[in-house]
Design a protein around this motif. Structure first.
Motif, PDB file in Angstrom:
ATOM      1  N   PHE A   1       0.829  -1.204   0.000  1.00  0.00           N
ATOM      2  CA  PHE A   1       0.000   0.000   0.000  1.00  0.00           C
ATOM      3  C   PHE A   1       0.867   1.259   0.000  1.00  0.00           C
ATOM      4  CE2 PHE A   1      -2.743  -3.220   2.006  1.00  0.00           C
ATOM      5  CZ  PHE A   1      -3.870  -3.116   1.179  1.00  0.00           C
ATOM      6  N   SER A   2       0.311   2.337  -0.519  1.00  0.00           N
ATOM      7  CA  SER A   2       1.020   3.624  -0.519  1.00  0.00           C
ATOM      8  C   SER A   2       1.064   4.181   0.901  1.00  0.00           C
ATOM      9  CB  SER A   2       0.295   4.620  -1.431  1.00  0.00           C
ATOM     10  OG  SER A   2      -0.973   4.965  -0.869  1.00  0.00           O
ATOM     11  N   ALA A   3       1.876   5.209   1.075  1.00  0.00           N
ATOM     12  CA  ALA A   3       1.943   5.876   2.383  1.00  0.00           C
ATOM     13  C   ALA A   3       0.565   6.392   2.779  1.00  0.00           C
ATOM     14  CB  ALA A   3       2.954   7.011   2.333  1.00  0.00           C
ATOM     15  N   LEU A   4      -0.148   6.968   1.827  1.00  0.00           N
ATOM     16  CA  LEU A   4      -1.488   7.498   2.092  1.00  0.00           C
ATOM     17  C   LEU A   4      -2.429   6.397   2.560  1.00  0.00           C
ATOM     18  CD1 LEU A   4      -3.369   9.988   1.898  1.00  0.00           C
ATOM     19  CD2 LEU A   4      -3.916   9.261  -0.430  1.00  0.00           C
TER      20      LEU A   4
ATOM     21  N   MET B   1      -5.305   3.439   7.059  1.00  0.00           N
ATOM     22  CA  MET B   1      -5.754   2.098   7.441  1.00  0.00           C
ATOM     23  C   MET B   1      -6.536   2.044   8.760  1.00  0.00           C
ATOM     24  SD  MET B   1      -5.660  -0.708   5.755  1.00  0.00           S
ATOM     25  CE  MET B   1      -4.278  -0.418   4.640  1.00  0.00           C
ATOM     26  N   PRO B   2      -6.073   2.696   9.846  1.00  0.00           N
ATOM     27  CA  PRO B   2      -6.853   2.629  11.091  1.00  0.00           C
ATOM     28  C   PRO B   2      -8.252   3.207  10.932  1.00  0.00           C
ATOM     29  CG  PRO B   2      -4.645   3.471  11.515  1.00  0.00           C
ATOM     30  CD  PRO B   2      -4.814   3.455  10.039  1.00  0.00           C
TER      31      PRO B   2
ATOM     32  N   ALA C   1      -5.962  11.185   6.264  1.00  0.00           N
ATOM     33  CA  ALA C   1      -4.604  10.662   6.126  1.00  0.00           C
ATOM     34  C   ALA C   1      -3.707  11.674   5.419  1.00  0.00           C
ATOM     35  CB  ALA C   1      -4.631   9.346   5.360  1.00  0.00           C
ATOM     36  N   ALA C   2      -4.229  12.313   4.389  1.00  0.00           N
ATOM     37  CA  ALA C   2      -3.445  13.309   3.651  1.00  0.00           C
ATOM     38  C   ALA C   2      -3.076  14.488   4.553  1.00  0.00           C
ATOM     39  CB  ALA C   2      -4.226  13.793   2.436  1.00  0.00           C
ATOM     40  N   GLU C   3      -4.012  14.880   5.423  1.00  0.00           N
ATOM     41  CA  GLU C   3      -3.730  15.985   6.354  1.00  0.00           C
ATOM     42  C   GLU C   3      -2.609  15.609   7.317  1.00  0.00           C
ATOM     43  OE1 GLU C   3      -3.657  18.000  10.040  1.00  0.00           O
ATOM     44  OE2 GLU C   3      -4.699  16.076   9.924  1.00  0.00           O
ATOM     45  N   CYS C   4      -2.613  14.373   7.784  1.00  0.00           N
ATOM     46  CA  CYS C   4      -1.579  13.930   8.719  1.00  0.00           C
ATOM     47  C   CYS C   4      -0.226  13.779   8.033  1.00  0.00           C
ATOM     48  CB  CYS C   4      -1.997  12.623   9.382  1.00  0.00           C
ATOM     49  SG  CYS C   4      -3.371  12.812  10.535  1.00  0.00           S
TER      50      CYS C   4
ATOM     51  N   ALA D   1       5.945   8.448   8.418  1.00  0.00           N
ATOM     52  CA  ALA D   1       4.655   7.927   7.959  1.00  0.00           C
ATOM     53  C   ALA D   1       3.975   7.140   9.081  1.00  0.00           C
ATOM     54  CB  ALA D   1       4.842   7.045   6.727  1.00  0.00           C
ATOM     55  N   ALA D   2       4.770   6.411   9.874  1.00  0.00           N
ATOM     56  CA  ALA D   2       4.214   5.679  11.010  1.00  0.00           C
ATOM     57  C   ALA D   2       3.651   6.644  12.054  1.00  0.00           C
ATOM     58  CB  ALA D   2       5.283   4.785  11.638  1.00  0.00           C
ATOM     59  N   VAL D   3       4.318   7.784  12.232  1.00  0.00           N
ATOM     60  CA  VAL D   3       3.808   8.819  13.138  1.00  0.00           C
ATOM     61  C   VAL D   3       2.488   9.364  12.605  1.00  0.00           C
ATOM     62  CG1 VAL D   3       4.209  11.143  14.042  1.00  0.00           C
ATOM     63  CG2 VAL D   3       6.057   9.452  14.075  1.00  0.00           C
ATOM     64  N   ALA D   4       2.437   9.638  11.295  1.00  0.00           N
ATOM     65  CA  ALA D   4       1.202  10.144  10.682  1.00  0.00           C
ATOM     66  C   ALA D   4       0.059   9.153  10.870  1.00  0.00           C
ATOM     67  CB  ALA D   4       1.433  10.416   9.202  1.00  0.00           C
ATOM     68  N   ARG D   5       0.339   7.855  10.726  1.00  0.00           N
ATOM     69  CA  ARG D   5      -0.678   6.822  10.924  1.00  0.00           C
ATOM     70  C   ARG D   5      -1.218   6.856  12.356  1.00  0.00           C
ATOM     71  NH1 ARG D   5       1.555   1.026   9.891  1.00  0.00           N
ATOM     72  NH2 ARG D   5       2.788   1.704  11.682  1.00  0.00           N
ATOM     73  N   ALA D   6      -0.318   7.066  13.324  1.00  0.00           N
ATOM     74  CA  ALA D   6      -0.749   7.141  14.716  1.00  0.00           C
ATOM     75  C   ALA D   6      -1.630   8.364  14.955  1.00  0.00           C
ATOM     76  CB  ALA D   6       0.473   7.190  15.636  1.00  0.00           C
TER      77      ALA D   6
END
Length: 235
Positions: free
Chosen positions: A111-114, A119-120, A135-138, A163-168
């Protein structure tokens, strides 16, 4: 009555754990990892946990995040003891209120970073368009907008961890648990990831508990705790 209850919840700590103990059996011997650990975390507070390798820091984070269970003691969020939740309720609660950042980014390679960051939200059954927008905002918040359509293999180590920080951040949790989130990075990238994590949590009023062996970075937290010989103390 309900007003008093809501006021009490608003003023209570986000997290309260009391007398957590955890031991493991190894070669017939019992090894005590956590020995009656107690702590509180306030809403929006940044807490760093330091200690030598193998001191139980990761075990503590796993207990606080509901990924493992303690031998004894209680863990309460907003006054609710998570030990009383069923497995299904605990999973739903964790997805709604918590987020994790681990030493390894754990991004899904296909999957892309976005999509990874969304995903969550997709797991919460949020409409795809809304999930991707959040997701794009993060990703923008961690300076990765230009890389949002790249898969993890096309990102640098520092970019993957951001990217992992953005996901969180994407799920807007009340509390983020970060376990050596810069352990695999060089100093420059470690500084960038830590600064991003601290700044975003403070800006969004999210509580953060971060485990780090880097004392210099841990000093940026609002409060530092040391875990040694199973005992948690203030530094």
């Amino acid at each position: 009555m309900s007003n008093n209850s809501s006021n009490s919840t608003a003023t209570a700590p986000l997290l309260t754990c009391n007398n957590l103990s955890k031991a493991f059996e190894s070669g017939g011997n019992k090894q005590i990892v956590l020995d009656h650990v107690s702590c509180t975390v306030e809403r929006g507070e940044v807490v760093a946990i330091v200690g030598s390798s193998g001191s139980g820091k990761t075990t503590l984070l796993h207990l606080l995040g509901g990924l493992d269970s303690a031998d004894s003691g209680s863990i309460c969020y907003h006054g609710e003891d998570i030990n009383t939740l069923s497995d299904g309720a605990l999973t739903r609660w964790r997805n709604r209120h918590l987020a994790f950042v681990f030493q390894f980014h754990l991004l899904l390679p296909e999957f892309s970073a976005l999509e990874n960051v969304a995903m969550p939200l997709l797991l919460r059954r949020l409409p795809r368009k809304q999930a991707l927008a959040q997701a794009a905002e993060c990703l923008a918040a961690v300076n990765l907008s230009q890389h949002q359509h790249k898969t993890p293999e096309k990102l640098s180590g520092g970019e993957r961890q951001r990217a992992a920080v953005a996901r969180a951040l994407a799920g807007q949790p009340a509390f983020i648990l970060a376990d050596e989130p810069t352990g695999n990075l060089d100093r420059k990238n470690a500084d960038a990831v830590f600064n991003t994590l601290f700044q975003q949590c403070r800006a969004r009023k999210m509580a953060l508990m971060v485990v780090s062996h880097d004392e210099r970075l841990a000093e940026q937290a609002d409060r530092r705790l040391m875990l040694q010989d199973g005992v948690l103390t203030s530094v």
